[in-house]
Design a protein around this motif. Structure first.
Motif, PDB file in Angstrom:
ATOM      1  N   LEU A  50       0.832  -1.238   0.050  1.00 15.89           N
ATOM      2  CA  LEU A  50       0.049   0.055  -0.087  1.00 15.89           C
ATOM      3  C   LEU A  50       0.675   1.101   0.036  1.00 15.89           C
ATOM      4  O   LEU A  50       0.562   2.121  -0.687  1.00 15.89           O
ATOM      5  N   ARG A  51       2.094   1.143   0.942  1.00  7.71           N
ATOM      6  CA  ARG A  51       2.765   2.549   0.893  1.00  7.71           C
ATOM      7  C   ARG A  51       3.544   2.529  -0.394  1.00  7.71           C
ATOM      8  O   ARG A  51       3.725   3.541  -0.938  1.00  7.71           O
ATOM      9  N   GLY A  52       3.887   1.432  -0.996  1.00  8.92           N
ATOM     10  CA  GLY A  52       4.483   1.581  -2.384  1.00  8.92           C
ATOM     11  C   GLY A  52       3.616   2.114  -3.549  1.00  8.92           C
ATOM     12  O   GLY A  52       3.900   3.112  -4.208  1.00  8.92           O
ATOM     13  N   ASP A  53       2.317   1.774  -3.527  1.00 10.30           N
ATOM     14  CA  ASP A  53       1.222   1.945  -4.284  1.00 10.30           C
ATOM     15  C   ASP A  53       1.298   3.738  -4.154  1.00 10.30           C
ATOM     16  O   ASP A  53       0.776   4.212  -5.209  1.00 10.30           O
ATOM     17  N   ILE A  54       0.939   4.150  -2.866  1.00  7.76           N
ATOM     18  CA  ILE A  54       0.815   5.368  -2.381  1.00  7.76           C
ATOM     19  C   ILE A  54       2.000   6.251  -2.829  1.00  7.76           C
ATOM     20  O   ILE A  54       1.750   7.418  -3.841  1.00  7.76           O
TER      21      ILE A  54
END
Length: 144
Positions: free
Chosen positions: A43-47
């Motif tokens: 999720l952090r990578g996608d954000i």
């Protein structure tokens, strides 16, 4: 909503619309990522990826707006220069015409003044001559 409202709405600036689109897209992407079933690291990578894409799109949009503004500036500057030169030419023509007209009028007035002076002097001379003739003694030839 009448036709006047539509015309007023269509006159909004493109940059404002583009800004709203990017903000809305960013918010939508973040919400989609938050509600997607992924691990925290994914999720952090996608954000982070969505943020980078948003920043890149914003830079591209800013660059396009800057280029377009530069084009508008150049076009406006060239048009203003054309209008200035046209106005300068027209003013020069009007000034030249005014000078020529003033010179003609001055010549006409000067000629009228000279003609008036000559007529005055001629009449004065005639009056003086007629006054001398009347004042001169008259000799009657019959009395001799």
């Amino acid at each position: 909503m009448g036709s006047d409202d539509f015309r007023r709405d269509s006159g909004d600036s493109i940059s404002a619309r583009l800004t709203y689109l990017l903000i809305g897209g960013g918010i939508g992407a973040i919400l989609a990522l938050l509600f997607a079933p992924k691990s925290g690291q994914e999720l952090r990578g996608d954000i982070a990826e969505a943020t980078r894409k948003g920043i890149d799109r914003s830079r591209e949009a800013a660059q396009q707006l800057g280029d377009r503004a530069g084009e508008y500036y150049e076009t406006t500057r060239e048009r203003a220069a054309e209008l200035y030169s046209t106005a300068s030419e027209k003013v020069g023509e009007v000034a030249r015409t005014a000078r020529e007209t003033a010179a003609r009028q001055t010549g006409t007035v000067a000629a009228a003044i000279d003609a008036g002076k000559k007529a005055y002097q001629e009449e004065k001379r005639k009056t003086e001559l007629s006054g001398r003739m009347e004042a001169a003694p008259k000799y009657d030839e019959t009395t001799n």
